[in-house]
Structures are given as structure tokens and as C-alpha cells.
Design a protein around this motif. Structure first.
Motif, PDB file in Angstrom:
ATOM      1  N   HIS A  46       0.857  -1.188   0.000  1.00  0.00           N
ATOM      2  CA  HIS A  46       0.000   0.000   0.000  1.00  0.00           C
ATOM      3  C   HIS A  46       0.888   1.231   0.000  1.00  0.00           C
ATOM      4  O   HIS A  46       2.101   1.141   0.216  1.00  0.00           O
TER       5      HIS A  46
ATOM      6  N   THR B 136       4.746   0.021   0.554  1.00  0.00           N
ATOM      7  CA  THR B 136       5.214  -1.140   1.318  1.00  0.00           C
ATOM      8  C   THR B 136       5.184  -2.335   0.375  1.00  0.00           C
ATOM      9  O   THR B 136       4.358  -2.403  -0.531  1.00  0.00           O
TER      10      THR B 136
ATOM     11  N   GLU C 216       4.958  -6.342   0.997  1.00  0.00           N
ATOM     12  CA  GLU C 216       4.741  -7.212   2.139  1.00  0.00           C
ATOM     13  C   GLU C 216       4.071  -8.544   1.795  1.00  0.00           C
ATOM     14  O   GLU C 216       2.950  -8.808   2.234  1.00  0.00           O
TER      15      GLU C 216
ATOM     16  N   GLU D 217       7.848  -7.436   5.457  1.00  0.00           N
ATOM     17  CA  GLU D 217       7.396  -6.140   4.915  1.00  0.00           C
ATOM     18  C   GLU D 217       8.474  -5.080   5.043  1.00  0.00           C
ATOM     19  O   GLU D 217       9.039  -4.886   6.121  1.00  0.00           O
TER      20      GLU D 217
HETATM   21 MN   LIG Z   1       1.709  -2.504   5.781  1.00  0.00          MN
END
Ligand SMILES: [Mn+2]
Length: 498
Positions: free
Chosen positions: A417, A442, A444, A468
Motif C-alpha cells: 500500500h 510497502t 509485504e 514487509e
Molecule cells: Mn503494511
């Protein structure tokens, strides 16, 4: 380039002088600094945190002025906007939220308001009035704030008031928040667009007392009300160099906190203990707080994605998944690591972990202009499926379509995101958007395999792993802001056992 800045500067100086004495507002001139405590750090009261001319640590008055200018320029370029004579942008700050009766939660400013003002006190409002569609820099900014109240200050501490807010933030004018409604109504003349987030009640009290009546009048006049958040998030989506520095610092802090916390791991430790150490370390290294309630999930509890109760014992032989971020002067980091609580990965844990790590590295390498998070998500899904097959975790051979259904089940979230002032930053920006320099995302990938998941071999059941990192997109190679946080098997085993 140079000349347009110079002209804007000349216009600005002229307007400031002209407006002195011609309106009821406090207006920015070359007054000496207000040398007293405000409701937020200043260079005068907190020289250990602030440099001269900074409104918030790392962000200067000029930076905030540029943000407002750029925002005005952005909305003027939107479709059908220039047909109106005037734009009125209204952004409310947050109220105080209460835990109980008169006991407040830690104040958290509305990030849209923070981004445009840097003002860190509750119940305020920014209004930007744009009267020339050709010259974005000729707008006027008004900050409406609560007037100082000695009784309230006795309990809650000093406040900026009208003079402090003017001096500290560098907006053009300030006034009493109680005059907001009257001011807004007085501006309802001619062809006008109002920009206000009527769908997001970030300050219900102020909305009802100061804004609602104005909106009703505007509505009767056929004024168009447009959302502030859409264009503002478009702007916030690309981080300036100052913002990148703050995010790098937030990333360094949480990386160090992870190292400190990993090194205190032991079998039988309570998840709450890990939570406490992480928070303590992050604050000791300069964070004002954690960016969100962290996930500290031992064993198969890692399969609950938003596990935040953090109150169980972590058994010997199991792993712990920790998802946490640091909040540093308005900007956040967001990191997940998963490690064996006793310092040694079991063979199946290591196989799954390294499969996810290879996937994560592949996804990070794709964080370049031209790719989108949606495309990287596709790569993540395909790679996780291939990895599960290759490490021998699957009980039987599957068709591609079955495998991708299974991966969706084992990793129900996206690959990442946007990140910035909010953890899930600028949520209105779609993940199909092509990446551009200055965006921070990010990455992840994770696998969450239930304890009774019969499609995989028994040794891999009941394991949840996510890795992440925070990645800054540049014109060249991606910059992993959280690269100081260890994630190689050998590094983790050394630190946890150390
Ligand atoms: Mn996150």
C-alpha cells in the motif's frame, strides 16, 4: 523559473503590506517571533527539535507555503474549475477525542490539515481563497484557531492563539475559529467552487457549528461543492525530499527497535513483552509513538491478520510475526518481520520463510517507474505459488488455476500500500497507478497457513509469515528505507540468539 518565483515573491510582499489594517485579521508582517510556549514545539521553546523557520521538525514555513501553492495550482488544473471566478478551500483540523469523560487520547491531527498547515492544535480550520485562476501564488490563506483561554490553558497547557498561529505557521492571516461561519458566508459571491470534505466528518462539532449553515447557503446559490481529499491525496502521493528524510528517519527508528526486540526474544515470552520492548525502543530512538497498534502474534495466531491483543505466551519452537511502525514528526514507517522465538528456524519454517523472502526481493526489484502495485501483486501471487510447489509444501500436483486460488487463500491481502503521513496513505489512489519517483510503498508478501489446512504437508501447517519493507521509488533503483532491519535467516538467527 527564477523570474516567476521572483514575481510571486514581489506580489506576496505587496499584498501583505496592503492588507495591514484593511481587515480584522491578524496578518503576517515582519513582526518579531512570538516568544512563548505554543501548543506545539517551536524553535524558541524546543531548539533541540526545531530549526529556525521550521513549523514542524524538518518542514519549514516555505515548504508549507509551497504545498499550498502547489495544491492551488493542482485544483486550478482540474476539469471545469477555471470557469468559476473563485475557489474556496476549507479543511478542518481534528477535534480532541476522549477516552473517558474529560481524559483525552493523545491528540492526532487530521493529516490533510497537517499537510497544508503544520498546525498541531485541535479544532482549527484552514481556508484558502483563490481569486485568480492564472496565478496560483496569489491565493490568500486563513487559519482559524481557538482564541486563548486562561482557564483552559491552566488544565491543558499553552495554546498558540491567533498571534502564535500566525507567527508560527506562516499562513497569510489568522482569526478566531468562532468567526469561521461568518467569514465563509461573506465569501459567497459570484461564480464560486467550494472545496470541502463533506463526506468525511473529521470534526463533527465544527462542521455543525461553523460549516453546515454556510454549505446550506452555498447549496441554495447553486455553488458546486467538490472534494478536497481527491486532489490533495494526488499531491501527498509524491513525497518531497524533506518528507523522504522524515520517512527514512521513521524507518531507521523502527529498524533499530526490531533489532533491540529480536535480541530479547526467548521461548515462553509473552507477546505483550515484545510489544512493550518494541514501543520502548522506538520511543528511545526518537519516535513520538508507534504508528499503529502493533501485531505481535506467536505461532498460528499470525494467521489472524489484524491480531492486536498481544497477550499470549509464545511457545518454544514457534515463530512470532511482528508488524509495527514508528511515527516520527508526522510521518510513519511500517515493517513486518517474522522470527523463531528460540533463535533457530526449523527446516519447514526456514523453507517457507526463504520462499517469501525470495518473493519479496523479486517484488522490491520491480518497484520502478512504469510498474504498478497491481502488477507487482500478480508477480507476488505467481511466485508464491511456484515457491510453494518447489519447496514441496503442496500435497498434490495442481492446475495453475487451483494453485492461484490456493495462494489467494494463503495470502488474502495485496502486495502493499502507499505510505506517508498515514499508514494506509492516500487510499483514494488506485493501485493500478504506475509508480513514479517520490512515491513510497510497502512490499509485504506473506503466507498464512491454517493449522487444519489439508492442501499442504503437515509440517507447514499453523505457520504465518510476512516480510514487509518500505520502498521509495526513484528514477533509478528502488531505495529500501527499512534496509537496516535484518531479514536474512543467518542475521536473524544471530541477533535472536545473541
Ligand atoms: Mn503494511
Amino acid at each position: 523559473m527564477v523570474s516567476s518565483v521572483f514575481i510571486a515573491f514581489m506580489r506576496r510582499s505587496f499584498r501583505s503590506v496592503k492588507s495591514v489594517g484593511s481587515c480584522a485579521f491578524s496578518t503576517n508582517t515582519s513582526n518579531p517571533a512570538v516568544q512563548r510556549y505554543l501548543g506545539q514545539p517551536t524553535f524558541f521553546t524546543h531548539p533541540h527539535l526545531m530549526k529556525r523557520d521550521e513549523v514542524t521538525p524538518g518542514i519549514t514555513k516555505d515548504n508549507f507555503k509551497k504545498r499550498r501553492n502547489d495544491f492551488v495550482e493542482l485544483i486550478l488544473n482540474e476539469k471545469d474549475v477555471k470557469t468559476a471566478e473563485k475557489q474556496l478551500i476549507v479543511v478542518l483540523g481534528s477535534p480532541i477525542h476522549y477516552m473517558t469523560q474529560d481524559i483525552p487520547y493523545v491528540f492526532h491531527q487530521n493529516t490533510n490539515f497537517f499537510y497544508l498547515t503544520g498546525f498541531q492544535e485541535p479544532d482549527s480550520c484552514l481556508v484558502i481563497e483563490v481569486t485568480s485562476s492564472d496565478d496560483p501564488a496569489s491565493h490568500e490563506s486563513y487559519l482559524f484557531v481557538p482564541v486563548r483561554d486562561p482557564l483552559k490553558e491552566l488544565w491543558n497547557g499553552p495554546r498558540a492563539g491567533i498571534d502564535g498561529a500566525l507567527d508560527h505557521t506562516g499562513v497569510d492571516h489568522t482569526d478566531d475559529i468562532d468567526n469561521l461561519s461568518k467569514f465563509l458566508k461573506s465569501r459567497l459571491q459570484g461564480e464560486i467552487n467550494v472545496w470541502y470534505d463533506y463526506t468525511r466528518m473529521n470534526n463533527l462539532q465544527l462542521h455543525l457549528s461553523q460549516i453546515r449553515g454556510f454549505l446550506q447557503e452555498a447549496h441554495k446559490m447553486g455553488v458546486t461543492i467538490r472534494k478536497v481529499e481527491d486532489p490533495l491525496h494526488e499531491q501527498r502521493h509524491i513525497k518531497s525530499p524533506e518528507e523522504c528524510e522524515l520517512m527514512a528517519k521513521a524507518s531507521d527508528i523502527i529498524s533499530q527497535a526490531f533489532i533491540d526486540t529480536m535480541s530479547c526474544s526467548e521461548s515462553g515470552i509473552n507477546e505483550s513483552n515484545i510489544h512493550a520492548r518494541l514501543e520502548c525502543s522506538a520511543k528511545l530512538h526518537g519516535a513520538q509513538m508507534l504508528a499503529f497498534p502493533p501485531v505481535v502474534a506467536g505461532g498460528s495466531r499470525a494467521n489472524t491478520l489484524h491480531y492486536v491483543v498481544n497477550n499470549q505466551i509464545i511457545d518454544d519452537g514457534s515463530m512470532v510475526l511482528v508488524d509495527a511502525g514508528a511515527y516520527y514528526h508526522g510521518y510513519v514507517s511500517d515493517v513486518t518481520r517474522t522470527w523463531p522465538i528460540n533463535g533457530k528456524f526449523s527446516e519447514p519454517q526456514k523453507q517457507l520463510y526463504e520462499a517469501i523472502l525470495r518473493t519479496q526481493r523479486l517484488c522490491i526489484a520491480l518497484c520502478r517507474p512504469g510498474h504498478s502495485l497491481d502488477e507487482i501483486y500478480q508477480t507476488m501471487s505467481m511466485t508464491l505459488g511456484k515457491e510453494l510447489y518447489e519447496i514441496g509444501a503442496l500435497k498434490e500436483k495442481m492446475k495453475m488455476s487451483q494453485l492461484s486460488d490456493l495462494v489467494r487463500k494463503f495470502c488474502p491481502h495485496h502486495v502493499g500500500h502507499w505510505l506517508g503521513m498515514d499508514v494506509h496513505d492516500t487510499p483514494g489512489i488506485h493501485r493500478s497507478m504506475k509508480l513514479l519517483p517520490g512515491m513510497v510503498v510497502t512490499i509485504e508478501p506473506g503466507l498464512y497457513i491454517g493449522a487444519d489446512e489439508h492442501a499442504v504437508e503437515e509440517a507447514y501447517r499453523g505457520i504465518g509469515i510476512r516480510i514487509e519493507d518500505d520502498v521509495l521509488i526513484t528514477a533509478g533503483d528502488p531505495v529500501v528505507l527499512t534496509d537496516k532491519c535484518p531479514k536474512d535467516v543467518e542475521d536473524i538467527e544471530r541477533i535472536v540468539s545473541g
